[in-house]
Write a protein that holds these residues in place. Structure first.
Motif, PDB file in Angstrom:
ATOM      1  N   ALA A   6       0.550  -1.144   0.103  1.00  0.00           N
ATOM      2  CA  ALA A   6       0.090   0.173  -0.034  1.00  0.00           C
ATOM      3  C   ALA A   6       0.984   1.343  -0.219  1.00  0.00           C
ATOM      4  O   ALA A   6       2.151   1.307   0.151  1.00  0.00           O
ATOM      5  CB  ALA A   6      -1.046   0.053   1.242  1.00  0.00           C
ATOM      6  N   LEU A   8       1.058   4.945   2.121  1.00  0.00           N
ATOM      7  CA  LEU A   8       0.439   5.554   3.138  1.00  0.00           C
ATOM      8  C   LEU A   8       0.688   7.342   2.979  1.00  0.00           C
ATOM      9  O   LEU A   8       1.845   7.653   2.499  1.00  0.00           O
ATOM     10  CB  LEU A   8       1.041   5.016   4.496  1.00  0.00           C
ATOM     11  N   HIS A  10      -1.260  11.370   3.776  1.00  0.00           N
ATOM     12  CA  HIS A  10      -2.396  12.150   4.259  1.00  0.00           C
ATOM     13  C   HIS A  10      -2.385  13.519   3.461  1.00  0.00           C
ATOM     14  O   HIS A  10      -1.476  14.398   4.005  1.00  0.00           O
ATOM     15  CB  HIS A  10      -2.558  12.169   5.756  1.00  0.00           C
ATOM     16  N   SER A  13      -6.101  10.236  -1.565  1.00  0.00           N
ATOM     17  CA  SER A  13      -6.745   9.854  -2.520  1.00  0.00           C
ATOM     18  C   SER A  13      -6.300  10.440  -4.119  1.00  0.00           C
ATOM     19  O   SER A  13      -6.735   9.765  -4.933  1.00  0.00           O
ATOM     20  CB  SER A  13      -8.297  10.557  -2.517  1.00  0.00           C
ATOM     21  N   SER A  35      -3.157  -1.040  -2.365  1.00  0.00           N
ATOM     22  CA  SER A  35      -4.050  -0.125  -2.038  1.00  0.00           C
ATOM     23  C   SER A  35      -3.522   1.453  -1.549  1.00  0.00           C
ATOM     24  O   SER A  35      -2.266   1.474  -1.319  1.00  0.00           O
ATOM     25  CB  SER A  35      -4.869  -0.618  -0.956  1.00  0.00           C
ATOM     26  N   ILE A  37      -3.987   4.148   1.568  1.00  0.00           N
ATOM     27  CA  ILE A  37      -4.379   4.219   2.960  1.00  0.00           C
ATOM     28  C   ILE A  37      -4.015   5.411   3.426  1.00  0.00           C
ATOM     29  O   ILE A  37      -3.031   5.649   3.650  1.00  0.00           O
ATOM     30  CB  ILE A  37      -4.075   3.059   4.040  1.00  0.00           C
ATOM     31  N   ASP A  38      -5.142   6.382   3.905  1.00  0.00           N
ATOM     32  CA  ASP A  38      -4.913   7.681   4.533  1.00  0.00           C
ATOM     33  C   ASP A  38      -4.526   7.434   5.973  1.00  0.00           C
ATOM     34  O   ASP A  38      -5.435   6.956   6.845  1.00  0.00           O
ATOM     35  CB  ASP A  38      -6.264   8.148   4.329  1.00  0.00           C
ATOM     36  N   VAL A  39      -3.383   7.813   6.175  1.00  0.00           N
ATOM     37  CA  VAL A  39      -2.801   7.775   7.582  1.00  0.00           C
ATOM     38  C   VAL A  39      -2.145   8.957   8.027  1.00  0.00           C
ATOM     39  O   VAL A  39      -1.258   9.537   7.223  1.00  0.00           O
ATOM     40  CB  VAL A  39      -1.699   6.670   7.925  1.00  0.00           C
ATOM     41  N   PHE A  47      -1.070   2.389  13.464  1.00  0.00           N
ATOM     42  CA  PHE A  47      -1.269   1.634  12.089  1.00  0.00           C
ATOM     43  C   PHE A  47       0.126   0.634  11.956  1.00  0.00           C
ATOM     44  O   PHE A  47      -0.310  -0.528  11.704  1.00  0.00           O
ATOM     45  CB  PHE A  47      -1.109   2.732  11.195  1.00  0.00           C
ATOM     46  N   TRP A  57       2.275  -8.792   4.395  1.00  0.00           N
ATOM     47  CA  TRP A  57       2.416  -7.633   3.943  1.00  0.00           C
ATOM     48  C   TRP A  57       3.867  -7.748   3.362  1.00  0.00           C
ATOM     49  O   TRP A  57       4.797  -8.304   3.865  1.00  0.00           O
ATOM     50  CB  TRP A  57       2.510  -6.434   4.839  1.00  0.00           C
TER      51      TRP A  57
END
Length: 286
Positions: A6, A8, A10, A13, A35, A37-39, A47, A57
């Motif tokens: 993923a 990561l 913030h 999107s 994917s 992932i908003d962190v 997390f 993972w």
């Protein structure tokens, strides 16, 4: 067995990393689900702690504002990330029954490949705009590209700790200067690397356009949305060569694909091609 990876950050999107990685894994036949992932920085420790109970993972791509904070969430830091103290990649590495989290930095390779393929001269005069983690990677990249020194322009010259540490670590002399003085230096440089956020260089672009800029060098603008940025358009109109940040992103993602899959030479121009196609970027040969 399906594995996980993923990006990561913030906010997250807008990230194009899922499209890039999914295209590469599909071509390579790797069963890795990737994917976004908003962190937030505050949520990162919890997390990462939760991932210790999830054995599937393979890796994490790390973007703003987590690149420095991730240093405290890995078990080991390798390569240029040790010097820069900036981690944009985490690899989950099995050590017997224990899975260790290894931090890397692939931004440097992304910048080097993008600028080199645009035709950077062997020992370029260089300018960096901005002073954060990506600017630190730019310092290391310019050292690899053969630059003897670089001028770094930031809005607050008292906040250049990351680029100064990178300079000392890789042995590239830099001058940290006020952003207001960037205009003439940018116009004369062989390589300009802008690490500013979207629209962060708009005022400089207007200054250069008003001054009748004539450019013969390479501009890499790490921001890729919106594109073209105002400074990229001004640079191209003046005759210079422009490298979009999307190209840097593709090259650094290719390094992450190698790390997440354990593959080597087969992450090649065919993989780069499908990654370019996935985001509508012109094709380049790695």
């Amino acid at each position: 067995m399906s594995h996980l990876a993923a990006v990561l950050g913030h906010p997250i999107s807008h990230s194009k990393s899922p499209a890039l990685h999914r295209a590469a894994y599909a071509l390579l036949g790797e069963d890795i689900s990737y994917s976004a992932i908003d962190v937030t920085e505050d949520a990162l420790p919890a997390f990462m702690s939760a991932l210790r109970s999830e054995p599937d993972w393979r890796g994490l791509s790390v973007t703003m504002p987590l690149k420095s904070a991730m240093l405290h969430e890995v078990d080991e830091v390798r390569g240029i990330a040790q010097i820069l103290r900036v981690v944009n990649t985490v690899v989950f590495e099995a050590d017997g029954p224990v899975v260790r989290r290894i931090g890397y930095n692939t931004d440097v390779a992304g910048i080097v490949n993008a600028v080199r393929h645009a035709g950077s001269p062997p020992a370029p005069s260089a300018v960096i705009l901005g002073g954060g983690g990506t600017a630190a990677a730019a310092v290391a990249a310019l050292k690899d590209l053969g630059a003897a020194s670089a001028d770094v322009f930031i809005r607050d010259v008292n906040r250049g700790a990351e680029v100064k540490a990178a300079s000392a670590g890789v042995g590239l002399e830099i001058r940290v200067l006020p952003f207001s003085e960037a205009g003439s230096a940018v116009a004369a440089a062989d390589v300009v690397i802008s690490t500013l956020p979207p629209r962060g260089a708009d005022a400089l672009a207007d200054e250069l356009s008003a001054g009748g800029l004539s450019a013969d060098g390479v501009l890499l603008d790490a921001a890729y949305d919106p594109w073209p940025s105002r400074i990229a358009a001004a640079w191209q109109n003046a005759g210079g060569r422009v490298v979009p940040g999307l190209e840097m992103l593709i090259y650094q993602a290719a390094e992450q694909v190698r790390l997440f899959t354990g593959r080597g030479a087969d992450v090649n121009e065919k993989v780069i091609d499908v990654m370019c196609d996935s985001v509508g970027a012109p094709r380049r040969v790695l």
